[in-house]
Design an enzyme around this catalytic site. Structure first.
Site, PDB file in Angstrom:
ATOM      1  N   TRP A 100       0.845  -1.209   0.000  1.00  0.00           N
ATOM      2  CA  TRP A 100       0.000   0.000   0.000  1.00  0.00           C
ATOM      3  C   TRP A 100       0.867   1.241   0.000  1.00  0.00           C
ATOM      4  CZ3 TRP A 100      -4.290  -1.247  -1.911  1.00  0.00           C
ATOM      5  CH2 TRP A 100      -4.958  -2.428  -1.537  1.00  0.00           C
ATOM      6  N   ASP A 167      -1.876   6.906   6.150  1.00  0.00           N
ATOM      7  CA  ASP A 167      -2.899   5.961   5.704  1.00  0.00           C
ATOM      8  C   ASP A 167      -3.191   5.071   6.906  1.00  0.00           C
ATOM      9  OD1 ASP A 167      -4.353   3.843   4.710  1.00  0.00           O
ATOM     10  OD2 ASP A 167      -2.940   3.309   3.115  1.00  0.00           O
ATOM     11  N   LYS A 191     -12.360  -1.706   6.824  1.00  0.00           N
ATOM     12  CA  LYS A 191     -11.663  -2.597   7.739  1.00  0.00           C
ATOM     13  C   LYS A 191     -12.153  -2.446   9.181  1.00  0.00           C
ATOM     14  CE  LYS A 191      -8.477  -3.056   4.204  1.00  0.00           C
ATOM     15  NZ  LYS A 191      -7.736  -2.218   3.280  1.00  0.00           N
TER      16      LYS A 191
HETATM   17  C1  LIG Z   1      -7.099  -1.886   2.135  1.00  0.00           C
HETATM   18  C2  LIG Z   1      -6.064  -0.858   2.192  1.00  0.00           C
HETATM   19  C3  LIG Z   1      -5.955   0.138   1.204  1.00  0.00           C
HETATM   20  C4  LIG Z   1      -6.830   0.166  -0.028  1.00  0.00           C
HETATM   21  O1  LIG Z   1      -8.050   0.710   0.262  1.00  0.00           O
HETATM   22  P1  LIG Z   1      -9.144   0.924  -0.897  1.00  0.00           P
HETATM   23  O2  LIG Z   1     -10.224   1.609  -0.137  1.00  0.00           O
HETATM   24  O3  LIG Z   1      -9.516  -0.434  -1.405  1.00  0.00           O
HETATM   25  O4  LIG Z   1      -8.542   1.764  -1.955  1.00  0.00           O
HETATM   26  C5  LIG Z   1      -4.980   1.096   1.364  1.00  0.00           C
HETATM   27  N1  LIG Z   1      -4.146   1.099   2.423  1.00  0.00           N
HETATM   28  C6  LIG Z   1      -4.215   0.151   3.380  1.00  0.00           C
HETATM   29  C7  LIG Z   1      -3.278   0.192   4.530  1.00  0.00           C
HETATM   30  C8  LIG Z   1      -5.174  -0.852   3.290  1.00  0.00           C
HETATM   31  O5  LIG Z   1      -5.249  -1.796   4.238  1.00  0.00           O
END
Ligand SMILES: *Cc1c(COP(=O)(O)O)cnc(C)c1O
Length: 357
Positions: A100, A167, A191
């Protein structure tokens, strides 16, 4: 309905309370006689949901004044691009702790110079690098607090010489956060805070308006701040489920209480991984995530991976297959994953050890 133990990495387990309340709103939203997906997003009933959702974010995370929480579409992946669009004038610093982070780095590269301050790629992202230098002239420093695929996590809110942005897709609301240390915190909801379809962005307003480039309307954070996430039609149903999820977190006692449970759940599983001769954890101990727990068969038992998978499945375990880039197993113990599920998985591992003695 059959009972399972849901360890999916995302989308993933959500609270039954939130799901049931959302089902009711799908049938009859706020006494309107219409489903929540049939009402105008300009109605006073919907506005109340937006207001309450923002105030729950503020309350649960103790967000200081000067910050705004946005609910957007596009996923965390759109933020990989939107964030540098709004903030990167010349140079940005990134910590590369997984796939990511790498994707975020790639998008920043479209807007300016990207300095990778450190990377754990040398050991397949099994640890969080320390002891790196962040250039003082960077516009911001980007971190991924929880690396969903590799099961590593930055557990504290670090000090940064430049604006810190994060993030937090897979560990938001898993612990109290010192929001004041960050300029932006963003993530996909799917999540810990809701279903796929809504993206949260917590943003300090005074960091905007400093880049010289033109920003298209929909990609300019100021558009969404000005219109309180209602510049265009927001993802109403995902926001509603998020609202119910935040209410559930509150009834659980807030983030301090949630974190205590998360730490306990993770310890139960890590202790078993460390005790059980058939399994071994993949992340370095000091970097271990409390959300995503990755493990593989230990050397003498490499040929037992499929057998354990089948055995665990037969006991109701769902979603424990590791990401293809790590292999083995990954159990995601998000907020709504009950302790009973963790105990059931630990039980499977113990029984499997007995069977193979
Ligand atoms: C799942 C995830 C993403 C991607 O998220 P989307 O909403 O599918 O674009 C980005 N960063 C992390 C740390 C993730 O776990």
């Amino acid at each position: 309905m059959k009972t399972v133990h849901n360890f999916n990495a995302g989308p993933c387990v959500l609270s039954k309370q939130a799901i049931n309340a959302s089902i009711e709103a799908l049938k009859d939203f706020s006494g309107t006689g219409m489903s929540v997906i049939e009402v105008s997003h300009r109605s006073k009933e919907w506005q109340a949901v937006m207001d309450e959702t923002e105030s729950l974010w503020k309350e649960l995370l103790n967000i200081p004044t000067g910050y705004k929480t946005l609910f957007l579409g596009g996923g965390a992946s759109t933020q990989f691009m939107m964030l540098p669009f709004n903030l990167l004038e010349k140079k940005a610093a990134y910590l590369e702790t997984g796939v990511w982070a790498k994707k975020a780095i790639k998008e920043a590269g479209f807007f300016g110079e990207v300095v990778k301050v450190a990377s754990s790629a040398d050991k397949n992202y099994t640890y969080i690098p320390v002891g790196y230098n962040v250039p003082k002239d960077a516009d911001y420093f980007h971190i991924t607090t929880n690396n969903t695929i590799y099961g590593t996590e930055i557990h504290t809110d670090m000090d940064s010489p430049v604006l810190l942005v994060a993030d937090m897709s897979s560990d938001i609301m898993s612990r109290p956060v010192d929001v004041a240390k960050y300029g932006i915190i963003y993530g996909g909801a799917q999540k810990n805070v809701g279903p796929a379809g809504v993206t949260f962005v917590i943003i300090r307003e005074d960091i905007l308006g400093k880049v010289t480039r033109n920003i298209p309307t929909m990609l300019d954070y100021r558009t969404h701040i000005k219109e309180s996430s209602m510049f265009n039609t927001p993802p109403v149903f995902p926001i509603l489920v998020m609202n119910e999820t935040l209410k559930w977190i509150k009834t659980e006692g807030g983030l301090q209480a949630i974190n205590k449970k998360n730490v306990e759940k993770a310890a139960l599983l890590y202790n078993e991984i460390d005790r059980n001769t058939m399994f071994v954890g993949t992340a370095e101990k000091t970097s271990r995530s409390i959300m995503n727990i990755c493990f593989v068969m230990s050397d003498p038992y490499q040929n037992k991976e499929e057998a354990f998978m089948e055995f665990a499945k037969s006991r109701g375990m769902v979603g424990i297959k590791g990401h293809r880039s790590v292999g083995g197993f990954r159990a995601s113990l998000y907020n709504a994953c009950p302790k009973e599920s963790v105990l059931a998985l630990v039980g499977c591992m113990q029984e499997f050890e007995q069977m193979n003695k």
